[in-house]
Design an enzyme around this catalytic site. Structure first.
Site, PDB file in Angstrom:
ATOM      1  N   ARG A  72       1.238  -1.129   0.373  1.00  0.00           N
ATOM      2  CA  ARG A  72      -0.249   0.067   0.081  1.00  0.00           C
ATOM      3  C   ARG A  72       1.146   1.331   0.146  1.00  0.00           C
ATOM      4  O   ARG A  72       0.368   2.328   0.227  1.00  0.00           O
ATOM      5  CB  ARG A  72      -1.073   0.486   1.243  1.00  0.00           C
ATOM      6  CG  ARG A  72      -2.215  -0.968   0.894  1.00  0.00           C
ATOM      7  CD  ARG A  72      -3.442  -0.715   1.812  1.00  0.00           C
ATOM      8  NE  ARG A  72      -4.166  -1.696   1.567  1.00  0.00           N
ATOM      9  CZ  ARG A  72      -4.099  -3.371   2.566  1.00  0.00           C
ATOM     10  NH1 ARG A  72      -3.956  -2.725   3.550  1.00  0.00           N
ATOM     11  NH2 ARG A  72      -5.259  -3.769   1.789  1.00  0.00           N
ATOM     12  N   LYS A  93       4.045  11.026 -11.497  1.00  0.00           N
ATOM     13  CA  LYS A  93       2.746  10.747 -12.061  1.00  0.00           C
ATOM     14  C   LYS A  93       4.485   9.429 -12.526  1.00  0.00           C
ATOM     15  O   LYS A  93       5.143   9.331 -12.823  1.00  0.00           O
ATOM     16  CB  LYS A  93       2.460  11.520 -13.648  1.00  0.00           C
ATOM     17  CG  LYS A  93       1.433  12.190 -13.468  1.00  0.00           C
ATOM     18  CD  LYS A  93       1.643  12.981 -14.223  1.00  0.00           C
ATOM     19  CE  LYS A  93       0.183  13.827 -14.412  1.00  0.00           C
ATOM     20  NZ  LYS A  93      -0.031  14.721 -15.937  1.00  0.00           N
ATOM     21  N   GLU A 109      10.692  17.806 -25.109  1.00  0.00           N
ATOM     22  CA  GLU A 109      10.073  18.599 -23.528  1.00  0.00           C
ATOM     23  C   GLU A 109      10.782  19.455 -22.953  1.00  0.00           C
ATOM     24  O   GLU A 109      10.349  20.677 -22.631  1.00  0.00           O
ATOM     25  CB  GLU A 109      10.682  17.133 -22.310  1.00  0.00           C
ATOM     26  CG  GLU A 109      10.326  15.648 -22.520  1.00  0.00           C
ATOM     27  CD  GLU A 109       8.075  15.494 -21.865  1.00  0.00           C
ATOM     28  OE1 GLU A 109       7.798  17.112 -22.173  1.00  0.00           O
ATOM     29  OE2 GLU A 109       7.369  14.852 -22.856  1.00  0.00           O
ATOM     30  N   LYS A 113       8.857  22.806 -13.873  1.00  0.00           N
ATOM     31  CA  LYS A 113       8.020  21.898 -13.361  1.00  0.00           C
ATOM     32  C   LYS A 113       7.919  21.883 -12.210  1.00  0.00           C
ATOM     33  O   LYS A 113       6.296  21.578 -11.427  1.00  0.00           O
ATOM     34  CB  LYS A 113       8.403  20.472 -13.683  1.00  0.00           C
ATOM     35  CG  LYS A 113       7.715  19.557 -13.255  1.00  0.00           C
ATOM     36  CD  LYS A 113       7.449  18.267 -14.642  1.00  0.00           C
ATOM     37  CE  LYS A 113       6.535  17.443 -14.578  1.00  0.00           C
ATOM     38  NZ  LYS A 113       6.713  15.832 -15.035  1.00  0.00           N
ATOM     39  N   GLU A 152      -3.521  18.031 -10.774  1.00  0.00           N
ATOM     40  CA  GLU A 152      -3.604  18.062 -12.419  1.00  0.00           C
ATOM     41  C   GLU A 152      -4.969  18.007 -12.699  1.00  0.00           C
ATOM     42  O   GLU A 152      -5.477  18.447 -13.444  1.00  0.00           O
ATOM     43  CB  GLU A 152      -3.313  17.669 -12.972  1.00  0.00           C
ATOM     44  CG  GLU A 152      -3.472  17.851 -15.249  1.00  0.00           C
ATOM     45  CD  GLU A 152      -3.317  16.706 -15.660  1.00  0.00           C
ATOM     46  OE1 GLU A 152      -1.834  16.752 -16.096  1.00  0.00           O
ATOM     47  OE2 GLU A 152      -3.872  16.443 -17.122  1.00  0.00           O
ATOM     48  N   ARG A 155      -1.694  22.071 -13.780  1.00  0.00           N
ATOM     49  CA  ARG A 155      -0.586  21.029 -14.068  1.00  0.00           C
ATOM     50  C   ARG A 155      -1.056  20.886 -16.257  1.00  0.00           C
ATOM     51  O   ARG A 155       0.017  20.247 -16.474  1.00  0.00           O
ATOM     52  CB  ARG A 155      -0.586  20.033 -13.665  1.00  0.00           C
ATOM     53  CG  ARG A 155       0.242  18.641 -14.047  1.00  0.00           C
ATOM     54  CD  ARG A 155       0.708  18.046 -12.631  1.00  0.00           C
ATOM     55  NE  ARG A 155       1.811  17.194 -12.973  1.00  0.00           N
ATOM     56  CZ  ARG A 155       2.496  16.585 -12.295  1.00  0.00           C
ATOM     57  NH1 ARG A 155       1.918  15.849 -11.080  1.00  0.00           N
ATOM     58  NH2 ARG A 155       3.127  14.969 -12.577  1.00  0.00           N
ATOM     59  N   ASN A 207       0.976  19.580 -20.211  1.00  0.00           N
ATOM     60  CA  ASN A 207       0.335  17.913 -21.865  1.00  0.00           C
ATOM     61  C   ASN A 207       0.607  18.895 -22.691  1.00  0.00           C
ATOM     62  O   ASN A 207      -0.062  18.437 -23.980  1.00  0.00           O
ATOM     63  CB  ASN A 207      -0.484  17.822 -20.901  1.00  0.00           C
ATOM     64  CG  ASN A 207      -0.839  17.147 -19.514  1.00  0.00           C
ATOM     65  OD1 ASN A 207       0.293  16.286 -20.090  1.00  0.00           O
ATOM     66  ND2 ASN A 207      -1.521  17.131 -19.882  1.00  0.00           N
ATOM     67  N   HIS A 265       0.933  16.795 -25.723  1.00  0.00           N
ATOM     68  CA  HIS A 265       0.589  15.598 -26.020  1.00  0.00           C
ATOM     69  C   HIS A 265      -0.279  14.567 -26.788  1.00  0.00           C
ATOM     70  O   HIS A 265      -0.898  13.383 -26.662  1.00  0.00           O
ATOM     71  CB  HIS A 265       1.115  15.323 -24.085  1.00  0.00           C
ATOM     72  CG  HIS A 265       2.215  15.131 -23.748  1.00  0.00           C
ATOM     73  ND1 HIS A 265       3.184  16.537 -23.760  1.00  0.00           N
ATOM     74  CD2 HIS A 265       3.112  14.597 -23.235  1.00  0.00           C
ATOM     75  CE1 HIS A 265       4.014  16.197 -23.586  1.00  0.00           C
ATOM     76  NE2 HIS A 265       4.073  14.934 -22.789  1.00  0.00           N
ATOM     77  N   HIS A 302       0.107  11.480 -28.108  1.00  0.00           N
ATOM     78  CA  HIS A 302       0.048  10.155 -27.711  1.00  0.00           C
ATOM     79  C   HIS A 302      -0.624   9.375 -28.740  1.00  0.00           C
ATOM     80  O   HIS A 302      -0.486   8.040 -28.254  1.00  0.00           O
ATOM     81  CB  HIS A 302      -0.415  10.554 -26.451  1.00  0.00           C
ATOM     82  CG  HIS A 302       0.172  10.544 -24.896  1.00  0.00           C
ATOM     83  ND1 HIS A 302      -0.486  11.126 -23.844  1.00  0.00           N
ATOM     84  CD2 HIS A 302       1.468  10.508 -25.249  1.00  0.00           C
ATOM     85  CE1 HIS A 302       0.622  10.577 -23.069  1.00  0.00           C
ATOM     86  NE2 HIS A 302       1.323  10.855 -23.639  1.00  0.00           N
ATOM     87  N   HIS A 333       8.935   9.343 -27.393  1.00  0.00           N
ATOM     88  CA  HIS A 333       8.347  10.138 -27.018  1.00  0.00           C
ATOM     89  C   HIS A 333       8.181  11.423 -26.911  1.00  0.00           C
ATOM     90  O   HIS A 333       7.148  11.843 -27.679  1.00  0.00           O
ATOM     91  CB  HIS A 333       7.529   9.195 -25.658  1.00  0.00           C
ATOM     92  CG  HIS A 333       7.003  10.595 -24.616  1.00  0.00           C
ATOM     93  ND1 HIS A 333       5.338  10.471 -24.426  1.00  0.00           N
ATOM     94  CD2 HIS A 333       7.387  11.331 -23.394  1.00  0.00           C
ATOM     95  CE1 HIS A 333       4.760  11.692 -23.822  1.00  0.00           C
ATOM     96  NE2 HIS A 333       5.842  11.963 -23.809  1.00  0.00           N
TER      97      HIS A 333
HETATM   98  N1  GLY Z   1       4.661  15.435 -17.567  1.00  0.00           N
HETATM   99  C1  GLY Z   1       3.307  16.189 -17.748  1.00  0.00           C
HETATM  100  C2  GLY Z   1       3.199  15.531 -16.084  1.00  0.00           C
HETATM  101  O1  GLY Z   1       3.735  15.257 -15.095  1.00  0.00           O
HETATM  102  O2  GLY Z   1       2.294  16.937 -16.077  1.00  0.00           O
END
Ligand code: GLY
Length: 386
Positions: free
Chosen positions: A130, A152, A194, A235, A245, A249, A253, A256, A260, A274
């Site tokens: 957990r 993430k 990035e 960041k 997010e 946040r 993206n 993306h 994606h 990517h």
């Molecule tokens: N890669 C986008 C984020 O971490 O929110």
């Protein structure tokens, strides 16, 4: 060839998340301090290092030596390189190995690798007993400026990228810029997308600096460290204001949603890394913003020019095997975008530009506008050789 590690004064970026705050330690040679930093943070801890075969060849021994020098017992878990490990099977392998290694609640998982290893090991740590803490030791440019920071974690579903995961912040990030010397030029370039993203989405002055200094970032030295630290600060700021997010946040993206879909259309394979998908996606987002009248064509062209100068693919036609079924088809790309996590009740959300350095979340974008735009782009003649 494995680059020699040299000590330098590290740059420390704080991710201000209250009791879950942590440091990002950036600099040439900081991998040597891994063990001492963990011992200071968690005296008496045991660790398991999760890595992939290629990274293990270059950096597992230095990491283990640093842990051993600090008296930290450790075991190793080595997975296959690439997205093939970011799967249910990969998660099972890592989780079972962590249990077999007797990693307990107070112990630490160390993710030594690029984005795949960080996401996979971080997710395994999030669900093991957990929740067990973990340390990110990113070894790709992309992981140093993006995926290792912000918590993430997750794996892919056969139906889409990163559809299974958890927010689980690391307790420490060690970004050794010397380890980037062993990346292939293509991997380094993909990570650079990035870096450029932070300029395009929120920092016009940084974008202008990148236009002048990108060659030095590729060579190494202080420009590289400055670019990584600036990206991490950007960041860290966003994550500390909007960890889950719910707002700002989402701007990270940028590129993306398109990216994606392109990665999915190319089977998450080496046909498109990517960061390359993000580069093409950023250009599409800028051009779509221009089509909607939000920015001028000149700004969209400037984004495209910079990424192309850095050697990144910027057009759909730059993707290897572009003409293959699925990729050159606007409806198929629309279907893939419908699986994106940013879709809400079937409506597409895009990150668009109001200026270079000013991105906005556009909710509820009319799908027919996106489809028409994609048809237009798919109909263009190849601009450069794939
Ligand atoms: N890669 C986008 C984020 O971490 O929110």
């Amino acid at each position: 060839m494995t680059a020699p590690l040299k000590n330098s004064d590290p740059i420390i970026v704080d991710v201000a998340l209250g009791e879950r705050a942590y440091d990002i330690v950036i600099g040439r040679g900081v991998l040597q301090s891994l063990g001492a930093r963990i011992a200071a943070l968690r005296p008496g801890v045991r660790t398991a290092v999760v890595t992939d075969r290629t990274v293990a060849r270059h950096w597992l021994e230095p990491a283990e030596a640093s842990l051993a020098a600090a008296g930290i017992p450790t075991s190793r878990i080595v997975v296959e390189e690439g997205e093939i490990s970011k799967t249910y099977a990969g998660l099972e392998k890592v989780s079972e190995a962590l249990i077999a290694a007797m990693i307990e609640r107070n112990d630490l998982v160390v993710a030594l690798g690029g984005g795949v290893v960080g996401d996979l090991a971080g997710f395994a740590a999030a669900i093991l007993r957990r929740g067990v803490d973990f340390v990110q030791v990113p070894t790709s440019l992309l992981a140093q400026v993006d995926s290792s920071v912000g918590g993430k974690t997750g794996i892919n579903s056969p139906q889409g990228k990163n559809l299974l995961g958890a927010f689980h912040q690391p307790v420490l990030v060690i970004a050794d810029t010397a380890v980037l010397d062993t990346l292939s030029p293509r991997q380094f370039r993909a990570g650079y997308a990035e870096v450029a993203k932070y300029g395009v989405l929120g920092d016009a002055a940084f974008f202008t600096w990148l236009e002048k200094n990108h060659a030095d970032i590729f060579k190494g030295g202080s420009a590289r460290e400055h670019a990584i630290a600036t990206s991490c600060r950007a960041k860290a700021g966003v994550v500390s204001r909007d960890e889950r997010e719910t707002g700002e946040r989402a701007l990270l993206n940028l590129g993306h949603t398109f990216g994606h879909a392109l990665e999915a259309a190319t089977g998450f394979s080496d046909r498109l890394f990517h960061g390359e998908g993000v580069a093409i996606g950023m250009v599409l987002a800028a051009e779509f913003s221009a089509k909607l009248g939000m920015i001028g064509q000149a700004d969209a062209a400037r984004v495209e020019r910079h990424l192309a100068e850095a050697g990144l693919p910027t057009h759909l036609q730059d993707i290897a095997g572009f003409a293959q079924e699925g990729l050159a088809d606007a409806d198929a790309l629309m279907a893939l975008m419908a699986q994106d996590k940013k879709v809400k009740r079937g409506r597409l959300a895009f990150i668009l530009l109001e200026a270079i350095g000013c991105a906005v979340v556009a909710k509820d974008v009319e799908p027919s506008l996106v489809r028409d735009f994609l048809k237009e782009k798919l109909g263009e003649k190849p601009a450069r050789k794939a």
